[in-house]
Design an enzyme around this catalytic site. Structure first.
Site, PDB file in Angstrom:
ATOM      1  N   ASP A 138     116.404  51.274 -21.879  1.00 40.28           N
ATOM      2  CA  ASP A 138     116.680  50.621 -23.159  1.00 40.28           C
ATOM      3  C   ASP A 138     117.797  49.602 -23.062  1.00 40.28           C
ATOM      4  O   ASP A 138     117.687  48.485 -23.585  1.00 40.28           O
ATOM      5  CB  ASP A 138     117.030  51.702 -24.190  1.00 40.28           C
ATOM      6  N   ALA A 166     115.044  49.704 -28.137  1.00 44.00           N
ATOM      7  CA  ALA A 166     113.802  49.217 -27.542  1.00 44.00           C
ATOM      8  C   ALA A 166     112.780  50.336 -27.400  1.00 44.00           C
ATOM      9  O   ALA A 166     111.589  50.132 -27.640  1.00 44.00           O
ATOM     10  CB  ALA A 166     114.089  48.587 -26.183  1.00 44.00           C
ATOM     11  N   ASP A 167     113.216  51.519 -27.011  1.00 47.02           N
ATOM     12  CA  ASP A 167     112.288  52.635 -26.848  1.00 47.02           C
ATOM     13  C   ASP A 167     111.567  52.964 -28.153  1.00 47.02           C
ATOM     14  O   ASP A 167     110.353  53.187 -28.177  1.00 47.02           O
ATOM     15  CB  ASP A 167     113.043  53.878 -26.379  1.00 47.02           C
ATOM     16  N   ILE A 168     112.335  53.018 -29.249  1.00 50.73           N
ATOM     17  CA  ILE A 168     111.756  53.457 -30.524  1.00 50.73           C
ATOM     18  C   ILE A 168     111.194  52.277 -31.308  1.00 50.73           C
ATOM     19  O   ILE A 168     110.000  52.227 -31.614  1.00 50.73           O
ATOM     20  CB  ILE A 168     112.809  54.220 -31.347  1.00 50.73           C
ATOM     21  N   ALA A 172     107.738  52.811 -29.480  1.00 52.58           N
ATOM     22  CA  ALA A 172     107.027  53.839 -30.244  1.00 52.58           C
ATOM     23  C   ALA A 172     106.426  53.293 -31.534  1.00 52.58           C
ATOM     24  O   ALA A 172     105.236  53.505 -31.819  1.00 52.58           O
ATOM     25  CB  ALA A 172     107.972  54.999 -30.560  1.00 52.58           C
TER      26      ALA A 172
END
Length: 374
Positions: A138, A166-168, A172
């Site tokens: 991230d 960035a991940d979420i 996601a």
């Protein structure tokens, strides 16, 4: 009926982006089956702190799903998935580009046997471009798109953001959104599609103002120099006398005027365009002269977009979020352990009426029920 009832999702992802996306799909009624490595499974299972047989992180992200354990490098074990692949609505994976193709599980191979399949691949930089194979996390993604340059604090003691943005928000959420749109489109076309979700790409919408200011007016923002990054007195974190922080966001003039009156800012400093640094310094001195308890009571009585920064523990107990039912669902673990489930960004009307408590799957617990054998 839940909107995704009857939708079969095969989840080859691990850690955070893919599992959070499929958590959203599961709560909307989809049947989500995790495909995991025998022995170890999803890396998130081994994280700490432990909660029951696995980590609390794993339990939070994987409640209500099923687990099949297979060695995907073994052709015989991989072939056991064929019946599920033939009827799956969605496949979601998070490997580097090309890995699923080498396993015979890429989109081209699977769509030939199941043309209705929606295939979502989540990666750091996407399936194309010079960085497609570059490893990252991230911090790398939000650094590469310029987000970190806008508000990292003192360069000698830079602040790491407290959320995996960035991940979420880049992985996601776009994955879940695009999968739902693809399912809707399939009603018209009868065909599935391939979804290339790049976590780095999807951070750029957060920078709408910075990109607009720079490209439209030649005013490229710096570290903490602009309105929403603490560059003015109207949008800033101020320490109170007890060390707690006041979140002051009286941007609009009506809120600014109410804020200035509430804290007793002298008239000569209320025009913050005259001497912005001077106004900021006076506001900071006033707010630091009283405790957060004092300011909490003050701002509760004044409509000026100001509050006291809560701890996570305080936020979980906040009557506002309790009244909204955010933590009404539970996770259970072997031995009777129980804790409130992670909320997901679905409107109540879109959520399945799942049992009051749902477990995360034990590794491989559903291999035999779904594939037969042992």
């Amino acid at each position: 009926m839940a909107p995704l009832a009857g939708t079969l999702v095969l989840d080859f992802s691990t850690l955070l982006p893919g599992p959070m996306a499929t958590l959203i799909l599961a709560e909307a009624g989809a049947e989500v089956i995790k495909i995991e490595r025998p022995g170890r499974g999803d890396e998130m299972r081994s994280y700490v702190p432990r909660w029951g047989t696995d980590s609390v992180n794993f339990a939070m992200l994987n409640r209500g799903k099923r687990s099949i354990a297979l060695d995907l490098k073994d052709p015989a074990q991989r072939a056991r998935l064929d019946p599920l692949l033939d009827r799956a609505d969605v496949v979601i994976e998070q490997f580097r580009p090309g890995v699923m193709d080498r396993l015979g599980l890429g989109y081209k191979a699977l769509s030939r046997r199941n043309p209705r399949l929606i295939y979502c691949a989540i990666t750091g930089y996407g399936q194309t471009g010079p960085k497609r194979d570059v490893a990252g996390h991230d911090l790398n993604y939000i650094g590469d798109v310029g987000m970190l340059s806008l508000s990292h604090g003192d360069p000698e003691h830079p602040v790491v953001p407290p959320a995996l943005i960035a991940d979420i928000a880049g992985g996601a959420y776009p994955a879940a959104m695009n999968i739902m749109l693809a399912l809707l489109a399939r009603h018209t076309t009868g065909r599935g599609c391939y979804l290339d979700v790049s976590m780095a790409d999807n951070v750029f919408p957060f920078l709408y103002w910075a990109i607009g200011n720079g490209r439209g007016a030649g005013q490229w923002p710096g570290n903490g120099t602009d309105l929403v990054t603490g560059g003015t007195a109207r949008y800033r974190l101020y320490p109170a006398a007890d060390g707690r922080l006041v979140a002051a966001a009286p941007i609009e003039d009506k809120f600014w005027e109410a804020f200035c009156a509430a804290i007793g800012l002298p008239e000569e400093w209320r025009d913050d365009s005259r001497d912005p640094a001077g106004t900021l310094a006076r506001v900071a001195a006033i707010l630091k002269s009283k405790s957060s308890k004092y300011w909490r009571a003050m701002f509760k009585a004044v409509d000026c977009c100001c509050s006291i920064v809560a701890t996570v523990q305080e936020a979980l107990a906040d009557p506002q979020f309790q009244a909204r039912g955010l933590f009404a669902r539970d996770i259970v673990a072997p031995g009777g352990l129980r804790l409130p489930a992670l909320p997901v960004p679905l409107a109540p009307a879109m959520r399945t009426a799942e049992p009051a408590a749902a477990p995360a799957p034990l590794l491989g617990a559903d291999t035999a029920p779904y594939l037969g054998g042992t």
